[in-house]
Design an enzyme around this catalytic site. Structure first.
Site, PDB file in Angstrom:
ATOM      1  N   LYS A 133     -14.951   7.669 -13.481  1.00 18.11           N
ATOM      2  CA  LYS A 133     -13.741   6.929 -13.869  1.00 18.11           C
ATOM      3  C   LYS A 133     -12.758   6.872 -12.713  1.00 18.11           C
ATOM      4  CE  LYS A 133     -13.956   6.553 -18.614  1.00 18.11           C
ATOM      5  NZ  LYS A 133     -13.735   6.862 -19.932  1.00 18.11           N
ATOM      6  N   LYS A 176     -25.291   2.473 -18.507  1.00 17.34           N
ATOM      7  CA  LYS A 176     -25.540   3.029 -19.836  1.00 17.34           C
ATOM      8  C   LYS A 176     -25.028   2.075 -20.924  1.00 17.34           C
ATOM      9  CE  LYS A 176     -22.901   6.061 -21.884  1.00 17.34           C
ATOM     10  NZ  LYS A 176     -22.223   7.175 -22.542  1.00 17.34           N
ATOM     11  N   LYS A 224     -20.117   2.058 -25.846  1.00 12.79           N
ATOM     12  CA  LYS A 224     -19.207   1.369 -26.765  1.00 12.79           C
ATOM     13  C   LYS A 224     -17.928   0.962 -26.061  1.00 12.79           C
ATOM     14  CE  LYS A 224     -19.098   5.594 -29.366  1.00 12.79           C
ATOM     15  NZ  LYS A 224     -18.612   6.763 -28.648  1.00 12.79           N
TER      16      LYS A 224
HETATM   17  P1  ATP Z   1     -19.116   5.880 -24.448  1.00 12.71           P
HETATM   18  O1  ATP Z   1     -20.144   5.065 -25.154  1.00 12.71           O
HETATM   19  O2  ATP Z   1     -17.724   5.459 -24.784  1.00 12.71           O
HETATM   20  O3  ATP Z   1     -19.380   6.018 -22.999  1.00 12.71           O
HETATM   21  P2  ATP Z   1     -19.946   8.596 -24.652  1.00 12.71           P
HETATM   22  O4  ATP Z   1     -21.376   8.394 -24.420  1.00 12.71           O
HETATM   23  O5  ATP Z   1     -19.224   9.212 -23.547  1.00 12.71           O
HETATM   24  O6  ATP Z   1     -19.195   7.283 -25.105  1.00 12.71           O
HETATM   25  P3  ATP Z   1     -20.150   9.483 -27.372  1.00 12.71           P
HETATM   26  O7  ATP Z   1     -20.194   8.108 -27.819  1.00 12.71           O
HETATM   27  O8  ATP Z   1     -19.308  10.424 -28.081  1.00 12.71           O
HETATM   28  O9  ATP Z   1     -19.710   9.542 -25.864  1.00 12.71           O
HETATM   29  O10 ATP Z   1     -21.605  10.035 -27.324  1.00 12.71           O
HETATM   30  C1  ATP Z   1     -22.152  10.666 -28.452  1.00 12.71           C
HETATM   31  C2  ATP Z   1     -23.554  11.071 -28.165  1.00 12.71           C
HETATM   32  O11 ATP Z   1     -24.356   9.897 -27.959  1.00 12.71           O
HETATM   33  C3  ATP Z   1     -23.701  11.923 -26.918  1.00 12.71           C
HETATM   34  O12 ATP Z   1     -24.667  12.922 -27.171  1.00 12.71           O
HETATM   35  C4  ATP Z   1     -24.170  10.952 -25.893  1.00 12.71           C
HETATM   36  O13 ATP Z   1     -24.925  11.579 -24.883  1.00 12.71           O
HETATM   37  C5  ATP Z   1     -25.027  10.005 -26.728  1.00 12.71           C
HETATM   38  N1  ATP Z   1     -25.094   8.682 -26.120  1.00 12.71           N
HETATM   39  C6  ATP Z   1     -24.065   7.837 -25.898  1.00 12.71           C
HETATM   40  N2  ATP Z   1     -24.487   6.701 -25.329  1.00 12.71           N
HETATM   41  C7  ATP Z   1     -25.833   6.834 -25.175  1.00 12.71           C
HETATM   42  C8  ATP Z   1     -26.852   6.002 -24.620  1.00 12.71           C
HETATM   43  N3  ATP Z   1     -26.593   4.817 -24.115  1.00 12.71           N
HETATM   44  N4  ATP Z   1     -28.126   6.447 -24.651  1.00 12.71           N
HETATM   45  C9  ATP Z   1     -28.422   7.665 -25.184  1.00 12.71           C
HETATM   46  N5  ATP Z   1     -27.505   8.498 -25.685  1.00 12.71           N
HETATM   47  C10 ATP Z   1     -26.220   8.108 -25.692  1.00 12.71           C
END
Ligand code: ATP
Ligand code: LTN
Length: 330
Positions: free
Chosen positions: A111, A193, A196
């Site tokens: 970030k 990745k 959301k």
């Molecule tokens: P963001 O999507 O905002 O980047 P984040 O991944 O940092 O969010 P969370 O959404 O809270 O955080 O993630 C919840 C869980 O889902 C975590 O265990 C994370 O590793 C998993 N996760 C999130 N995105 C993915 C992805 N694209 N593929 C696999 N696992 C994911």
């Protein structure tokens, strides 16, 4: 029974990445482990959230936990803010974590590198609260996607140091990252990745996307010119990502899928991936609608929080005695 703990932060609507990388596994593990699955609503305000939207996302996240198959009779489901001990232990963890350790966290570094300004102090100390979320329940395992592994490793380091300084207090947890599906990539840019918080929605499938919308996103997923369905994340990241999505949902091994598509085109392959995804979404969405109609959320959260609180309060008390800030008997 071994204990497992994990959380998801509802910064937006839950995605297929969250489902495959995390939630689906919570469901799978709930029969064989004591599962603690919470919604990290403190973590999600490290970045500003519009309050009304956040409330809706929180409700949806709980409903989706249930819709994806988490059973409140087996798993403890609650909101992080309903167990105040998390934030208090979070402060204590912050006092036991070095700046150098936080500076090494890639999620924060990325970030910063993007030149984002106005990053909050909460975003920086995010991993210390996450350590508290974990350590307060003494779990054996923490199932997460690839991007969170580093935070669980930091948690281990901090716990080991704490135990060394103050005597055996915390169980040292292990991150559990699955081989297939731990990092689902964006459909529109398979070098990133699926997230959301992505600006454009095209690369991200939300669990509550209309089936037609999800189908369209898969059909327009970025691929390559190799013209054969093969698993090669370096040369064919888009196709490899679709293979991981398919395999994670259908449980068919990747080699068996590629063998079936030998000599066939990407269009046909994408169609099948879309079918697999849409079937899963339809199942989840039907459950989601029933859960919303039955109004179960409040009760589930209340019962979950009561169970979690009784474990967390005991642990916090023990920690505070160990470090010498607690002098009353409780
Ligand atoms: P963001 O999507 O905002 O980047 P984040 O991944 O940092 O969010 P969370 O959404 O809270 O955080 O993630 C919840 C869980 O889902 C975590 O265990 C994370 O590793 C998993 N996760 C999130 N995105 C993915 C992805 N694209 N593929 C696999 N696992 C994911
Ligand atoms: N930081 C995690 C969410 C999270 C978490 C946790 C995951 C907060 N506390 C404890 C596992 C264990 C994320 O996925 N962004």
């Amino acid at each position: 029974m071994k204990r497992m703990l994990s959380g998801i932060k509802p910064t937006g609507q839950l995605t297929l990445g969250n489902y495959i990388g995390a939630l689906k596994n919570f469901v799978r593990y709930q029969d064989d482990y004591e599962m603690i699955a919470f919604i990290a609503n403190l973590h999600c305000i490290t970045v500003y959230q519009e309050p009304q939207e956040l409330k809706k996302n929180l409700r949806d996240a709980v409903a989706l936990y249930l819709a994806c198959g988490l059973d409140p009779k087996k798993a403890t489901i609650f909101l992080q803010t309903d167990v105040l001990e998390h934030a208090q232990l979070g402060y204590i963890m912050a006092c036991n974590t070095y700046l150098g350790e936080l500076n090494r966290m890639t999620q924060f570094k990325d970030k910063m590198a993007k030149g984002e300004t106005n990053l909050s102090a909460g975003l920086y100390t995010y991993p210390t609260l996450m350590s508290a979320d974990i350590l307060i329940y003494d779990p054996d395992y923490v199932p997460v996607g690839e991007d969170q592994k580093q935070h669980v490793e930091l948690t281990r380091d901090v716990a080991i140091r704490f135990n060394h300084r103050y005597g055996d207090t915390f169980k040292i947890p292990e991150p559990l990252v699955q081989k297939v599906g731990a990092r689902i990539m964006s459909l529109s840019d398979p070098s990133k990745k699926m997230s959301k918080s992505e600006e454009s929605n095209k690369g991200c499938i939300y669990l509550l996307d209309e089936p037609a919308v999800a189908r369209k996103k898969i059909m327009s997923a970025v691929t390559d010119n190799e013209a054969h369905v093969a698993f090669d994340p370096v040369k064919q990241p888009g196709i490899s990502n679709l293979l991981q999505i398919h395999s994670s949902l259908s449980n068919e091994p990747i080699e068996s899928i590629t063998a079936r598509f030998e000599g066939k085109g990407y269009g046909e392959f994408k169609k099948e991936v879309a079918e697999v995804v849409v079937a899963e979404l339809e199942k989840i969405q039907a459950n989601y609608r029933a859960i919303i109609a039955e109004n179960q959320i409040e009760r589930v959260l209340e019962e979950g929080a009561a169970k979690a609180r009784s474990i967390a309060a005991r642990k916090l008390n023990k920690v505070q005695r160990r470090i010498g800030i607690e002098i009353r008997k409780r």
